[in-house]
Every structure is written in structure tokens, then in C-alpha cells.
Design a protein around this motif. Structure first.
Motif, PDB file in Angstrom:
ATOM      1  N   CYS A  26      46.592  39.341 -99.721  1.00  0.00           N
ATOM      2  CA  CYS A  26      46.156  38.783 -98.443  1.00  0.00           C
ATOM      3  C   CYS A  26      45.061  39.674 -97.849  1.00  0.00           C
ATOM      4  N   HIS A  28      44.190  39.844 -94.824  1.00  0.00           N
ATOM      5  CA  HIS A  28      44.520  40.203 -93.448  1.00  0.00           C
ATOM      6  C   HIS A  28      45.602  41.276 -93.370  1.00  0.00           C
ATOM      7  N   CYS A  29      46.666  41.161 -94.201  1.00  0.00           N
ATOM      8  CA  CYS A  29      47.803  42.082 -94.094  1.00  0.00           C
ATOM      9  C   CYS A  29      48.088  42.826 -95.393  1.00  0.00           C
ATOM     10  N   HIS A  42      49.898  31.378 -97.499  1.00  0.00           N
ATOM     11  CA  HIS A  42      50.274  32.438 -96.561  1.00  0.00           C
ATOM     12  C   HIS A  42      49.187  32.644 -95.507  1.00  0.00           C
ATOM     13  N   HIS A  47      48.050  33.648 -90.498  1.00  0.00           N
ATOM     14  CA  HIS A  47      46.896  34.310 -89.893  1.00  0.00           C
ATOM     15  C   HIS A  47      45.940  33.270 -89.322  1.00  0.00           C
TER      16      HIS A  47
HETATM   17 ZN    ZN Z   1      48.812  38.144 -94.662  1.00  0.00          ZN
END
Ligand code: ZN
Length: 98
Positions: A26, A28-29, A42, A47
Motif C-alpha cells: 500500500c 499510503h500505509c 484496500h 484511504h
Molecule cells: Zn493502506
């Protein structure tokens, strides 16, 4: 207040087993995934996706719907076959006694 370690991640079905290289991560995370398909879902659900990410999310969602439809179709066919086999078996068993 609960203080989790920075590496804590909840158990989930899409978790990458130890020793396996994640196919996607991911953006973002940094959460690892076994497939880009799972990562796209996801990102779209957890997000704020960019335009490109939203397009991939919608394509992944469409594929999910197609896979679910195919699963339902297979389940209906399997139920039909089981029903027909039960009726034929029942008739054969009754036919031996009458
Ligand atoms: Zn994520």
C-alpha cells in the motif's frame, strides 16, 4: 490509552505469510499484500485514493463482482446436480422394492 507497537497489524485473510515476498504494498500505509488486486481494494476502501487508484479500485471491485457471480452460478449448478442425483437415486431405490 492503548499503545501498540509501530509494526502491529491486525490479523486478516490477505496477510502475507512469513517468507513470502509481497506482490504489492500500500502506498499510503506500507501494508503488504499477496496480490495487486487486494492492494487496490484496500486503497479504495481504507484511504483517500487518487484518480488512478480510484480507477484501479473500481476495476478490482468489478472483478470481485464477476468472481462472486461465477461462484453463485457454480453453487446453483452444484445444487441442481445434487438434487437430480438424489431424485434418481430415490427412484432407483423405490424401483427395487415395488
Ligand atoms: Zn493502506
Amino acid at each position: 490509552m492503548t499503545d501498540y507497537a509501530p509494526t502491529f497489524r491486525p490479523a486478516r485473510d490477505t496477510a502475507v505469510p512469513d517468507g513470502e515476498t509481497p506482490a504489492a504494498t500500500c502506498p499510503h500505509c506500507e501494508c503488504p499484500f499477496r496480490s495487486e488486486h487486494a492492494r487496490d481494494l484496500h486503497v479504495g476502501e481504507r484511504h483517500e485514493p487518487s484518480d488512478g487508484e480510484r480507477e484501479r479500485y473500481e476495476a478490482a471491485l468489478e472483478r470481485e463482482r464477476d468472481d462472486l457471480w461465477l461462484f453463485h452460478a457454480k453453487a446453483v449448478v452444484a445444487l441442481g446436480v445434487i438434487y437430480a442425483a438424489t431424485v434418481v437415486l430415490y427412484m432407483a431405490v423405490l424401483g427395487t422394492f415395488f
